[in-house]
Design an enzyme around this catalytic site. Structure first.
Site, PDB file in Angstrom:
ATOM      1  N   SER A 130      -0.116   7.670   6.714  1.00  0.00           N
ATOM      2  CA  SER A 130      -1.313   7.964   7.508  1.00  0.00           C
ATOM      3  C   SER A 130      -2.255   6.774   7.567  1.00  0.00           C
ATOM      4  CB  SER A 130      -2.076   9.132   6.888  1.00  0.00           C
ATOM      5  OG  SER A 130      -1.312  10.299   6.934  1.00  0.00           O
ATOM      6  N   GLU A 245      10.828  17.119   3.115  1.00  0.00           N
ATOM      7  CA  GLU A 245       9.568  17.215   2.402  1.00  0.00           C
ATOM      8  C   GLU A 245       8.924  18.558   2.694  1.00  0.00           C
ATOM      9  OE1 GLU A 245       5.563  14.577   1.871  1.00  0.00           O
ATOM     10  OE2 GLU A 245       6.123  15.108   3.888  1.00  0.00           O
TER      11      GLU A 245
END
Lengths: 392, 376
Positions: A130, A245
């Site tokens: 991010s 994930e």
């Protein structure tokens, strides 16, 4: 809570996991984990090495790369038992993302260099994805890598990087080209965090603890041999690991552990309000449905990409958040004091303020608002679910 | 019942003056510096609150106050919430000051209120107890001795205790309740200070045979019951007013964020799903504001039952809805709102604390049912 029924042949596996946990997990560590204390790096790495010693640190990796080679159902059973026993969650990034990525798309040299040190815990990894302007819309990332000779030179910044302060290495998503599709031109690079161009700014969380960081890259040099997969094609490689994930993040084991703790808290508190009791029951009911949804996803041919995965992530994290809030409410006014030393170390020689484990509860509720934000926000999950139902 | 439907110009002027002062002296950066302080909240700021007329805003002119009613404080308390002010205004002025206008021994009130309004003292109400699920159950014992009392007991999570100059202590004396005025440094009184999760100070107070003299008597029997009831209502009202300010601030920050933040090639405010949730947050703020306003006006009503109903309705609704609005604000902002250096998470902290202080939504829903319908 009762276990979800599983095929008989896995009953033996569950018993084996239980035996291991009884013998290998120190009771003090289990107690600290169950009480929600902030565990130290040493404690987390102790448990990592213990699992490594048993050959279980990388449950989903194939055995030829040092993994346990478990099926996803076995992993689920392990997670359930571990949560119930109070086993810590080890630092996950290298094991759930970097390792599987290298196994699927890395070179032999990369696997030889990195996998053994991931397994034995001698190197901690973080993942830098991010950016301040690229959150849910991750593919709009801009941290830049320029190819110069046999090196890339990286400049830019990443944010919400978990445990960057402990990490030896970092899996970076960098922009190497711009084109019509922003998914094109993203390259995966493996960074040495000791590079002098890497700097870290800690971002203390609402609970006052330091987990998150912003990481700055200033002319950081990376050998081309530390690129994973082809240049500009990292997004496609990543997609094959993100699903992975997601289903782990759903973490039904965590929801159940929180709910178990909640029920203990309410039972220890005979004056709990009727409305609270009814909301606790409601949460327990939702967990039951979630358990079945998880079993269905696990039974599907490709669990990580099963259509229920987004629902499980959404419901699982919401349930965790609800349980942590109800636990705070159950403590009444004693859910309000902020005692950071006690959150980390528990009560030592003083008389506790409120119930023994109270100090960790509301800070965790605050921090865990994160659960519906990280690893795909609840909004992104709803978009995916809507797409499955309505089409694009 | 006649009441105005919204604040007039004079009240808006209070809001504006508060905004002017707090935006200068209590912006988020300065607040964090205050928060790093010793916990002994800056008395210099407290004295400036006095100079601004805030401490006596709703207290009688006879004592140096402005003689306003609860609506003036409704305006101010919202601003104190919105700026996340750490000073013990709620615990000192509202919870202790307001009941002292009408209740308690006159000599004591006449001495305390001018000092409180002038900013020279801070007060704190020591009411809650560790086991006391219901705030009416008091186990701290005041045993008569030599004309005074001997104190044994434990008061828990006492808001503002660490900085208070005087404590209003509720205790049991024979079969009655009693309220005593004691000093934290009296022998046999021990305070364990801490901060709450929202940064305000509180503490545990332990009484281990402390002796206090006859002068410490504030109220006993029915007078003590009434004083404590008025204090609890004031605390509930103060939490409501603060939290309405908090949720409005959280909404304002969120509106700004979704307009500015671009993902997937457009501002977040362009997504219909987001627009509807912003609308829901706004509606929650309007409802909370309406109930809080009604409660503030009810303070001027003669009928105590209607006053109780109005405050109970507001505390029941606002506690939860302020927290939910703040949770939404965190969600919309994303990970940045999980960090301690960004204000939005602190709105959530304040809303959580105010929801629980002086009774949660469930308790006040019961009070409401009892007051309005006579349901037990």
């Amino acid at each position: 809570m009762s276990d979800v029924p599983v095929a008989d042949e896995l009953g033996g596996f569950r018993a084996e996991v239980q035996r291991f946990l009884v013998s290998a997990l120190p009771p003090e560590l289990a107690a600290r984990t169950k009480a929600g204390h902030t565990l130290s790096r040493d404690e987390l790495m102790f448990w990592h090495r213990t699992l490594h010693g048993r050959g279980w640190v990388a449950p989903g990796w194939p055995t030829e790369h040092g993994g346990a080679g478990w099926s996803i159902l076995q992993r689920h059973i392990y997670d359930e038992e571990a949560a119930r026993a109070g086993a810590p969650s080890i630092i996950p990034m290298a094991l759930t993302i970097v390792g599987p990525l290298l196994i699927a798309h890395g070179t032999d040299a990369q696997r030889t260099k990195y996998l053994p040190r991931i397994l034995d815990g001698s190197e901690i990894w973080c993942q830098a994805w991010s950016e301040p302007e690229a959150g849910s819309d991750l593919a709009s990332l801009r941290c830049h890598a320029e190819r110069i000779g046999d090196e890339y030179v990286v400049n830019g910044t990443k944010i919400w990087t978990t445990f960057a302060q402990w990490a030896d290495r970092c899996m970076l998503l960098a922009r190497t080209a711009t084109g019509d599709r922003q998914q094109f031109g993203i390259t995966i690079l493996l960074i040495d965090m000791k590079d002098p161009g890497v700097s870290i700014r800690p971002l203390p969380s609402l609970d006052g603890m330091h987990v998150l960081n912003q990481v700055y890259f200033d002319n950081v040099r990376v050998l081309v041999s530390d690129r994973v997969g082809p240049e500009d094609e990292g997004w496609g490689l990543l997609k094959s690991t993100v699903g992975h994930e997601r289903i782990l993040n759903a973490d039904v084991g965590r929801a159940r552990a929180l709910l178990d703790r909640l029920i203990r808290t309410v039972q220890a508190n005979p004056g709990a309000q009727p409305g609270l009791r009814s909301r606790v029951a409601r949460a327990a009911i939702r967990l039951r449905s979630l358990e079945v949804l998880v079993m269905r996803a696990l039974d599907s041919p490709d669990p990580a990409n099963a259509s229920g995965a987004s629902i499980i992530k959404l419901l699982g994290t919401e349930l965790q958040q609800e349980a942590s809030w109800l636990m705070s409410e159950a403590l009444g006014l004693y859910g309000l004091p902020y005692l950071p030393d006690v959150m980390q170390n528990g009560w030592q020689n003083e008389i506790p303020i409120g119930p023994d484990d109270a100090a960790t509860v509301t800070p965790f509720y605050l921090f865990w608002r994160k659960a519906s934000i990280s690893a795909g926000t609840s909004e992104i999950m709803r978009n995916l679910i809507a797409q499955q139902v309505l089409g694009r | 019942m006649s009441m105005s439907s919204s604040p007039g110009e004079d009240l808006l002027a209070i809001e504006e003056a508060a905004n002017n002062f707090l935006s200068q002296e209590y912006d988020f950066r300065r607040r964090n510096i205050y928060l790093q302080g010793t916990g002994n909240v800056e008395r210099s700021l407290w004295r400036r609150f006095a100079d601004l007329g805030w401490l006596g805003l709703s207290l009688p002119e006879d004592y140096g106050g402005a003689g306003g009613s609860a609506v003036e404080s409704w305006m101010l308390l919202q601003r104190l919430g919105a700026y996340l002010v750490l000073e013990p205004y709620l615990s000192s002025v509202v919870v202790c000051g307001w009941p002292l206008v009408t209740h308690g021994r006159k000599q004591v009130r006449d001495r305390l209120l001018p000092e409180l309004i002038a900013g020279r003292i801070q007060l704190s109400l020591a009411l809650n107890e560790p086991e006391g699920k219901h705030p009416n159950i008091i186990t701290t014992l005041a045993t008569p001795m030599d004309g005074g009392w001997r104190l044994v007991g434990h008061k828990s999570v006492v808001l503002g205790a660490p900085t208070a100059d005087y404590l209003l202590l509720s205790a049991r004396c024979d079969a009655q309740r009693i309220v005593l005025l004691i000093r934290p440094d009296d022998a046999g009184v021990m305070i364990r200070p801490y901060r709450l999760i929202d940064g305000r100070t509180a503490g545990e107070i332990l009484f281990d045979g402390a002796r206090v003299g006859p002068d410490s008597l504030l109220a006993v029997g029915p007078e003590a019951d009434e004083l404590l009831d008025v204090a609890r209502l004031a605390g509930a009202f103060g939490c409501v007013a603060e939290s309405v300010g908090v949720m409005k601030a959280a909404l304002a920050a969120t509106v700004e964020h979704v307009r500015a933040r671009r993902q997937f090639g457009q501002a977040l405010s362009g997504f219909q799903a987001i627009r509807h949730r912003i609308a829901a947050m706004h509606i929650a703020c309007e409802e909370a504001d309406a109930l809080g306003w009604r409660a503030a006006q009810a303070y001027s009503l003669a009928d105590p039952k209607e006053r109780l109903a109005a405050i109970a309705a507001a505390k029941s609704d606002v506690g939860q809805s302020a927290r939910r609005v703040c949770e939404e604000a965190v969600q919309f902002h994303g990970a940045i709102a999980i960090t301690d250096e960004f204000p939005v998470g602190h709105y959530l902290k304040r809303a959580v604390v105010n929801e629980r202080l002086f009774g949660n939504s469930e308790l006040w829903t019961e009070h409401f049912s009892k007051a309005v319908f006579g349901w037990p």
